[in-house]
Design a protein around this motif. Structure first.
Motif, PDB file in Angstrom:
ATOM      1  N   UNK A 199      -2.433 -11.485   0.513  1.00 45.59           N
ATOM      2  CA  UNK A 199      -3.884 -11.517   0.479  1.00 45.59           C
ATOM      3  C   UNK A 199      -4.362 -12.736   1.259  1.00 45.59           C
ATOM      4  N   UNK A 200      -5.555 -12.626   1.780  1.00 44.32           N
ATOM      5  CA  UNK A 200      -6.157 -13.785   2.417  1.00 44.32           C
ATOM      6  C   UNK A 200      -7.592 -13.881   1.949  1.00 44.32           C
ATOM      7  N   UNK A 201      -7.965 -15.082   1.538  1.00 43.72           N
ATOM      8  CA  UNK A 201      -9.341 -15.350   1.125  1.00 43.72           C
ATOM      9  C   UNK A 201      -9.771 -14.475  -0.044  1.00 43.72           C
ATOM     10  N   UNK A 202      -8.804 -14.038  -0.887  1.00 42.34           N
ATOM     11  CA  UNK A 202      -9.146 -13.297  -2.083  1.00 42.34           C
ATOM     12  C   UNK A 202      -9.555 -11.863  -1.834  1.00 42.34           C
ATOM     13  N   UNK A 203      -9.343 -11.329  -0.628  1.00 38.98           N
ATOM     14  CA  UNK A 203      -9.752  -9.969  -0.319  1.00 38.98           C
ATOM     15  C   UNK A 203      -8.556  -9.038  -0.347  1.00 38.98           C
ATOM     16  N   UNK A 204      -8.791  -7.798  -0.805  1.00 37.95           N
ATOM     17  CA  UNK A 204      -7.736  -6.795  -0.787  1.00 37.95           C
ATOM     18  C   UNK A 204      -7.623  -6.214   0.612  1.00 37.95           C
ATOM     19  N   UNK A 205      -6.409  -5.885   1.056  1.00 40.05           N
ATOM     20  CA  UNK A 205      -6.265  -5.261   2.372  1.00 40.05           C
ATOM     21  C   UNK A 205      -6.967  -3.915   2.397  1.00 40.05           C
ATOM     22  N   UNK A 206      -7.509  -3.559   3.519  1.00 37.98           N
ATOM     23  CA  UNK A 206      -8.188  -2.283   3.655  1.00 37.98           C
ATOM     24  C   UNK A 206      -7.171  -1.160   3.759  1.00 37.98           C
ATOM     25  N   UNK A 207      -7.630   0.094   3.597  1.00 38.81           N
ATOM     26  CA  UNK A 207      -6.753   1.245   3.728  1.00 38.81           C
ATOM     27  C   UNK A 207      -6.058   1.218   5.083  1.00 38.81           C
ATOM     28  N   UNK A 208      -4.758   1.486   5.053  1.00 42.64           N
ATOM     29  CA  UNK A 208      -4.016   1.547   6.286  1.00 42.64           C
ATOM     30  C   UNK A 208      -3.546   0.195   6.786  1.00 42.64           C
ATOM     31  N   UNK A 209      -3.896  -0.887   6.094  1.00 45.69           N
ATOM     32  CA  UNK A 209      -3.534  -2.214   6.559  1.00 45.69           C
ATOM     33  C   UNK A 209      -2.138  -2.605   6.109  1.00 45.69           C
ATOM     34  N   UNK A 210      -1.537  -1.794   5.227  1.00 43.67           N
ATOM     35  CA  UNK A 210      -0.234  -2.140   4.706  1.00 43.67           C
ATOM     36  C   UNK A 210       0.875  -1.706   5.647  1.00 43.67           C
ATOM     37  N   UNK A 211       1.907  -2.510   5.674  1.00 51.15           N
ATOM     38  CA  UNK A 211       3.125  -2.151   6.387  1.00 51.15           C
ATOM     39  C   UNK A 211       4.290  -2.337   5.415  1.00 51.15           C
ATOM     40  N   UNK A 212       5.276  -1.468   5.485  1.00 49.87           N
ATOM     41  CA  UNK A 212       6.406  -1.589   4.576  1.00 49.87           C
ATOM     42  C   UNK A 212       7.352  -2.663   5.052  1.00 49.87           C
TER      43      UNK A 212
ATOM     44  N   UNK B 230      -4.910  -0.962  -8.140  1.00 45.55           N
ATOM     45  CA  UNK B 230      -4.359   0.385  -8.306  1.00 45.55           C
ATOM     46  C   UNK B 230      -4.211   1.099  -6.963  1.00 45.55           C
ATOM     47  N   UNK B 231      -5.197   1.041  -6.046  1.00 46.05           N
ATOM     48  CA  UNK B 231      -4.988   1.688  -4.748  1.00 46.05           C
ATOM     49  C   UNK B 231      -3.828   1.094  -3.956  1.00 46.05           C
ATOM     50  N   UNK B 232      -3.625  -0.203  -4.068  1.00 51.98           N
ATOM     51  CA  UNK B 232      -2.487  -0.817  -3.378  1.00 51.98           C
ATOM     52  C   UNK B 232      -1.179  -0.262  -3.935  1.00 51.98           C
ATOM     53  N   UNK B 233      -1.116  -0.113  -5.236  1.00 49.90           N
ATOM     54  CA  UNK B 233       0.064   0.479  -5.862  1.00 49.90           C
ATOM     55  C   UNK B 233       0.195   1.928  -5.415  1.00 49.90           C
ATOM     56  N   UNK B 234      -0.934   2.635  -5.380  1.00 42.88           N
ATOM     57  CA  UNK B 234      -0.918   4.035  -4.965  1.00 42.88           C
ATOM     58  C   UNK B 234      -0.350   4.230  -3.576  1.00 42.88           C
ATOM     59  N   UNK B 235      -0.610   3.282  -2.678  1.00 40.84           N
ATOM     60  CA  UNK B 235      -0.046   3.374  -1.335  1.00 40.84           C
ATOM     61  C   UNK B 235       1.474   3.227  -1.357  1.00 40.84           C
ATOM     62  N   UNK B 236       1.982   2.434  -2.277  1.00 42.14           N
ATOM     63  CA  UNK B 236       3.426   2.238  -2.377  1.00 42.14           C
ATOM     64  C   UNK B 236       4.114   3.506  -2.869  1.00 42.14           C
ATOM     65  N   UNK B 237       3.531   4.161  -3.877  1.00 40.49           N
ATOM     66  CA  UNK B 237       4.205   5.298  -4.509  1.00 40.49           C
ATOM     67  C   UNK B 237       3.813   6.644  -3.904  1.00 40.49           C
ATOM     68  N   UNK B 238       2.831   6.658  -3.008  1.00 41.15           N
ATOM     69  CA  UNK B 238       2.487   7.893  -2.315  1.00 41.15           C
ATOM     70  C   UNK B 238       1.258   8.620  -2.813  1.00 41.15           C
ATOM     71  N   UNK B 239       0.475   8.000  -3.689  1.00 42.23           N
ATOM     72  CA  UNK B 239      -0.741   8.651  -4.186  1.00 42.23           C
ATOM     73  C   UNK B 239      -1.727   8.951  -3.068  1.00 42.23           C
ATOM     74  N   UNK B 240      -1.671   8.156  -2.013  1.00 43.41           N
ATOM     75  CA  UNK B 240      -2.617   8.325  -0.900  1.00 43.41           C
ATOM     76  C   UNK B 240      -2.324   9.545  -0.042  1.00 43.41           C
ATOM     77  N   UNK B 241      -1.199  10.216  -0.288  1.00 42.44           N
ATOM     78  CA  UNK B 241      -0.853  11.400   0.495  1.00 42.44           C
ATOM     79  C   UNK B 241      -1.618  12.635   0.033  1.00 42.44           C
ATOM     80  N   UNK B 242      -2.181  12.591  -1.161  1.00 43.86           N
ATOM     81  CA  UNK B 242      -2.980  13.694  -1.702  1.00 43.86           C
ATOM     82  C   UNK B 242      -4.445  13.276  -1.646  1.00 43.86           C
ATOM     83  N   UNK B 243      -5.234  13.832  -0.724  1.00 41.35           N
ATOM     84  CA  UNK B 243      -6.621  13.393  -0.548  1.00 41.35           C
ATOM     85  C   UNK B 243      -7.444  13.452  -1.835  1.00 41.35           C
TER      86      UNK B 243
END
Length: 204
Positions: free
Chosen positions: A11-24, A172-185
């Motif tokens: 995190x930077x400056x207390x902000x959550x990364x936006x959708x798609x900003x994560x890299x494994x 929760x959305x950050x976790x969802x990106x890890x486990x694949x929740x974001x694959x189901x619109x």
């Protein structure tokens, strides 16, 4: 499990990364969530029964977060059995009992999902321990098999902004990106809307 991290830092400056900003990060493999703990008097479950129950309980909880349950979701789940010495276990009419505590990020759950998780946890125990055809009346309801009257399941929802891992807060959305929740619109939209409501309800 390959955990998700922001492109440059958690995190930077207390902000959550936006959708798609994560890299494994392929070099880090750890559990991120949820945590399932089964507490029971000693010798209530055999080693074989624990081995059978563990994956069923993991799926019973994780299917509420990502359906179908992904391998990433299974690998992300921490599961532990805690046996209490018989002399330290009281109540339940001296019957064997099981306390299941599933600690999850609150954003994944609404009442329908809580109810479904309860049903799936009960079915997991029946599948492993068997159905002897017994029943008992409780509060105007017929409980069958009767041992389910001594199964307690607590869905413990961790408030949004309070789930921590490797020294950092995960939404929760950050976790969802890890486990694949974001694959189901549909599921992804539900998760983000529910999380936003929880964030808005927090005083700070």
């Amino acid at each position: 499990l390959t955990i998700a991290t922001p492109a440059k830092n958690f995190r930077r400056h207390g902000k959550s990364p936006a959708d798609g900003e994560f890299k494994t990060n392929p070099t880090r493999k750890h559990q991120i969530m949820p945590i399932i703990r089964v507490t029971t008097p000693e010798n209530t479950l055999t080693a074989e029964q624990k081995e059978q129950l563990a994956p069923l309980l993991v799926d019973a909880v994780m299917v509420e977060e990502v359906d179908p349950v992904t391998e990433a979701a299974r690998n992300a789940t921490f599961m532990v059995f805690t046996e209490v010495p018989q002399q330290d276990a009281f109540g339940a009419s001296d019957q064997p009992f099981w306390l299941v505590e599933a600690m999850t990020a609150a954003g994944f759950f609404d009442q329908a999902r809580r109810d479904d998780a309860q049903d799936r946890v009960a079915k997991a125990f029946v599948k492993v321990l068997g159905d002897d055809g017994s029943s008992v009346e409780m509060g105007g309801k017929t409980i069958s098999p009767a041992f389910l009257a001594y199964l307690y399941c607590l869905i413990i929802e961790i408030p949004e902004g309070s789930w921590g891992f490797v020294g950092h807060t995960f939404s929760a959305p950050e976790i969802g990106q890890v486990i694949g929740s974001d694959k189901d619109p549909k599921r992804w939209s539900e998760l983000k809307v529910n999380t936003a409501k929880l964030q808005a309800s927090r005083p700070s």
